[in-house]
Design a protein around this motif. Structure first.
Motif, PDB file in Angstrom:
ATOM      1  N   THR A 147      42.769  21.926  35.054  1.00  0.00           N
ATOM      2  CA  THR A 147      43.786  22.923  34.729  1.00  0.00           C
ATOM      3  C   THR A 147      45.158  22.451  35.202  1.00  0.00           C
ATOM      4  O   THR A 147      45.278  21.540  36.043  1.00  0.00           O
ATOM      5  CB  THR A 147      43.480  24.280  35.381  1.00  0.00           C
ATOM      6  N   ILE A 148      46.192  23.082  34.668  1.00  0.00           N
ATOM      7  CA  ILE A 148      47.553  22.960  35.184  1.00  0.00           C
ATOM      8  C   ILE A 148      47.821  24.253  35.950  1.00  0.00           C
ATOM      9  O   ILE A 148      47.846  25.331  35.347  1.00  0.00           O
ATOM     10  CB  ILE A 148      48.575  22.775  34.047  1.00  0.00           C
ATOM     11  N   LEU A 153      47.787  28.347  33.640  1.00  0.00           N
ATOM     12  CA  LEU A 153      46.347  28.590  33.610  1.00  0.00           C
ATOM     13  C   LEU A 153      45.862  29.086  32.255  1.00  0.00           C
ATOM     14  O   LEU A 153      44.665  29.020  31.950  1.00  0.00           O
ATOM     15  CB  LEU A 153      45.982  29.601  34.701  1.00  0.00           C
ATOM     16  N   ASP A 154      46.785  29.593  31.433  1.00  0.00           N
ATOM     17  CA  ASP A 154      46.369  30.063  30.106  1.00  0.00           C
ATOM     18  C   ASP A 154      46.193  28.909  29.118  1.00  0.00           C
ATOM     19  O   ASP A 154      45.686  29.101  28.011  1.00  0.00           O
ATOM     20  CB  ASP A 154      47.401  31.042  29.545  1.00  0.00           C
ATOM     21  N   LEU A 155      46.609  27.695  29.521  1.00  0.00           N
ATOM     22  CA  LEU A 155      46.457  26.529  28.649  1.00  0.00           C
ATOM     23  C   LEU A 155      45.046  25.985  28.793  1.00  0.00           C
ATOM     24  O   LEU A 155      44.657  25.491  29.850  1.00  0.00           O
ATOM     25  CB  LEU A 155      47.483  25.458  29.031  1.00  0.00           C
ATOM     26  N   LYS A 156      44.266  26.111  27.750  1.00  0.00           N
ATOM     27  CA  LYS A 156      42.880  25.689  27.785  1.00  0.00           C
ATOM     28  C   LYS A 156      42.739  24.201  27.484  1.00  0.00           C
ATOM     29  O   LYS A 156      43.374  23.681  26.565  1.00  0.00           O
ATOM     30  CB  LYS A 156      42.046  26.492  26.775  1.00  0.00           C
ATOM     31  N   ASP A 157      41.910  23.545  28.257  1.00  0.00           N
ATOM     32  CA  ASP A 157      41.578  22.140  28.050  1.00  0.00           C
ATOM     33  C   ASP A 157      42.839  21.277  27.879  1.00  0.00           C
ATOM     34  O   ASP A 157      43.051  20.664  26.829  1.00  0.00           O
ATOM     35  CB  ASP A 157      40.669  22.002  26.825  1.00  0.00           C
ATOM     36  N   PRO A 158      43.686  21.197  28.918  1.00  0.00           N
ATOM     37  CA  PRO A 158      44.938  20.435  28.782  1.00  0.00           C
ATOM     38  C   PRO A 158      44.733  18.930  28.690  1.00  0.00           C
ATOM     39  O   PRO A 158      45.616  18.224  28.215  1.00  0.00           O
ATOM     40  CB  PRO A 158      45.703  20.805  30.053  1.00  0.00           C
ATOM     41  N   TYR A 160      48.138  18.568  38.048  1.00  0.00           N
ATOM     42  CA  TYR A 160      46.821  18.892  37.486  1.00  0.00           C
ATOM     43  C   TYR A 160      45.823  19.136  38.619  1.00  0.00           C
ATOM     44  O   TYR A 160      45.887  18.489  39.669  1.00  0.00           O
ATOM     45  CB  TYR A 160      46.327  17.761  36.585  1.00  0.00           C
ATOM     46  N   ARG A 161      44.919  20.077  38.373  1.00  0.00           N
ATOM     47  CA  ARG A 161      43.869  20.386  39.345  1.00  0.00           C
ATOM     48  C   ARG A 161      42.511  20.104  38.714  1.00  0.00           C
ATOM     49  O   ARG A 161      42.237  20.530  37.592  1.00  0.00           O
ATOM     50  CB  ARG A 161      43.966  21.844  39.784  1.00  0.00           C
ATOM     51  N   VAL A 162      41.665  19.393  39.460  1.00  0.00           N
ATOM     52  CA  VAL A 162      40.295  19.112  39.031  1.00  0.00           C
ATOM     53  C   VAL A 162      39.359  19.908  39.933  1.00  0.00           C
ATOM     54  O   VAL A 162      39.422  19.775  41.166  1.00  0.00           O
ATOM     55  CB  VAL A 162      39.984  17.601  39.109  1.00  0.00           C
ATOM     56  N   GLU A 163      38.484  20.717  39.327  1.00  0.00           N
ATOM     57  CA  GLU A 163      37.553  21.545  40.088  1.00  0.00           C
ATOM     58  C   GLU A 163      36.128  21.314  39.586  1.00  0.00           C
ATOM     59  O   GLU A 163      35.905  21.125  38.390  1.00  0.00           O
ATOM     60  CB  GLU A 163      37.893  23.029  39.949  1.00  0.00           C
ATOM     61  N   LEU A 164      35.191  21.355  40.513  1.00  0.00           N
ATOM     62  CA  LEU A 164      33.785  21.236  40.163  1.00  0.00           C
ATOM     63  C   LEU A 164      32.965  22.118  41.106  1.00  0.00           C
ATOM     64  O   LEU A 164      32.959  21.897  42.324  1.00  0.00           O
ATOM     65  CB  LEU A 164      33.318  19.780  40.252  1.00  0.00           C
TER      66      LEU A 164
END
Length: 508
Positions: A86-87, A91-96, A122-126
């Motif tokens: 996400t950015i 957050l409303d931008l899907k699959d940036p 950019y944020r990477v979450e898992l």
């Protein structure tokens, strides 16, 4: 008394053993899954991400993939279904950042479909991913939640100013920070410039305003800091002399893709026969290549090849002194650009030896094996072309020959899809005055200039077009090209930027 001493000794020993045991358990709990073999772990904690290759980095268009390394085998499906990019402020931008996933053991690689757009964090979450050991049917433990961030560079371009105190100076504009910075002093008039690949500095040619009005023949080469992406030690505008011009006039120059090699075209002031290309590596003295005299040249992305026009063809030269030419393309008269990987180039055939195509020009894609593929023919001119970051599109400055008017050419900017050979005009220009194009590294924006010349202009006539006409003023435009092939028929966004200048170039 002796029995009491023995009991105390036993108690102390038991206490020490207990402390050591608790300390060992604490260490193992902290280390978690590091003590695993096969499908068993000494301490049963959830799996975790051991390494993320882009953590807290500034990644640019050359960074095409990141790697996640896990401390134990994972359920690949659970990882792929739960990975989230996400950015944070969008957050409303899907699959940036769409991309493709591949695996090698415990390492997962995520390869982007296109470069990450600049000017963003950019944020990477898992979360909720699970382990999966080969041959084990027991339910896997859940991954310890993982979060990390990375950034892309600010959107920054530089140009040569044409207004007031900025005239002739190198100006830096940061779109992301909305900041404009003059990089060079008023006494230097810029003739040409090339950003270094790290964006931290810019190589430029300039002549002293007080010494001469013949800028090209009196230019020297300098390096100036941009103040970007450093550790704060360097501020913008610090200038060093790279190459003086006492013995040789400096005509043209080009900077290699890795920033470690500079190629300069020079001519001896006392002996015009002593002319050609010189190579400068790592700030050492220039070394002559001793090649036959040529014209326009370009360093290939491999940093080992120089494409130079010679006679009516294009020669491929080695950057080593006295080396034999690597190849010669007699058919072509111009090389415009290389793909980012250096495997192919676009060249122009003027069709001088083809009676069926007289008075036309042809654009070809030529790979490093010598295979030639025609893209299109035109009765107009092919002036400039640049590859996008993937190397599958070209953005070109072209002209159309207007048949009912005596030799009038209408310039326009077009995008060319190399798979389909489809040429789609993006915008038409009122006239051609050595227009310069620059495609952003992330292929999101194309900037170009439109200059106005004045034959009567005598002051500051050091600022001239490539054809030698004095520049009076100029405007800079931003064009947002279509994002996909399906959108190529839609009108692009076009905006005149509030800057008076010319020759704009994006920083890497």
């Amino acid at each position: 008394m002796k029995k009491q001493f023995i009991d105390l000794y036993a108690i102390d020993r038991a206490a020490i053993v207990t402390i050591l045991t608790l300390s060992l358990v604490t260490i193992l709990l902290i280390l978690g899954g590091w003590f695993c073999w096969g499908d068993r772990c000494l301490i049963e904690t959830g799996p975790k991400v051991r390494e993320f290759s882009w953590r807290d980095r500034i990644v640019n268009a050359k960074d095409t993939a990141f790697v996640l390394k896990f401390d134990r085998p994972m359920s690949r499906e659970s990882v792929e279904n739960n990975l989230k990019i996400t950015i944070p402020d969008q957050l409303d931008l899907k699959d940036p950042l769409p991309g493709k996933i591949s695996w090698a053991g415990r390492r997962m690689a995520y390869t982007l479909d296109f470069p990450a757009p600049y000017g963003n964090s950019y944020r990477v979450e898992l979360q909720r991913a699970t382990e999966k050991f080969q041959g084990s049917d027991r339910p896997g433990k859940r991954l310890q939640p993982f979060t990390a961030e990375f950034k892309t560079p600010d959107r920054v371009f530089a140009y040569i100013g044409l207004e007031g105190k900025e005239r002739g100076r190198l100006i830096l504009y940061n779109f992301t920070q909305q900041e404009k910075i003059p990089l060079t002093p008023a006494n230097l008039v810029i003739t040409e410039f090339e950003p270094y690949p790290d964006g931290k500095s810019i190589l430029f040619g300039a002549a002293d305003r007080q010494v001469t009005k013949d800028g090209l023949l009196e230019q020297q080469l300098y390096r100036v800091t941009t103040g970007l992406y450093g550790d704060g030690a360097e501020i913008a505008g610090q200038i060093d002399l790279v190459l003086a011009n006492e013995e040789y006039q400096i005509l043209e120059f080009d900077l290699s893709a890795d920033g470690n090699m500079l190629v300069v075209q020079r001519v001896n002031r006392e002996d015009p026969q002593d002319a050609g290309l010189w190579v400068i590596r790592d700030n050492n003295s220039p070394v002559a290549l001793n090649n036959p005299p040529g014209g326009v040249f370009l360093i290939a992305p491999d940093n080992q090849t120089i494409a130079s026009t010679q006679g009516e063809g294009v020669a491929l030269l080695s950057p080593q002194p006295d080396a034999e030419p690597l190849g010669f393309f007699a058919q072509f008269g111009m090389v415009l650009d290389f793909t980012p990987d250096g495997a192919s180039a676009v060249m122009v055939d003027f069709n001088r030896n083809n009676p069926d195509l007289l008075y036309t020009r042809s654009l070809y894609l030529v790979n490093n094996q010598g295979r030639e593929e025609k893209i299109f023919d035109t009765k107009g001119s092919i002036l400039n072309c640049q590859f996008d970051a993937q190397g599958d599109r070209l953005y070109c400055l072209l002209t159309n020959l207007i048949e009912d008017v005596d030799y009038v050419e209408q310039p326009y900017i077009a995008v060319i899809d190399l798979d389909s050979k489809k040429v789609v005009p993006l915008t038409t220009l009122p006239q051609y005055q050595d227009t310069h194009l620059s495609l952003s590294p992330d292929t999101v924006g194309l900037i170009f200039d439109q200059t106005i010349v004045d034959p009567e202009l005598t002051e500051e006539n050091i600022l001239r077009t490539d054809s030698g006409e004095a520049i009076a003023t100029g405007t800079i435009w931003l064009l947002i090209p279509p994002a996909s092939l399906e959108e190529m028929e839609t009108a692009p966004q076009l905006e005149e930027l509030p800057f008076i200048g010319f020759n704009p170039k994006w920083l890497p």
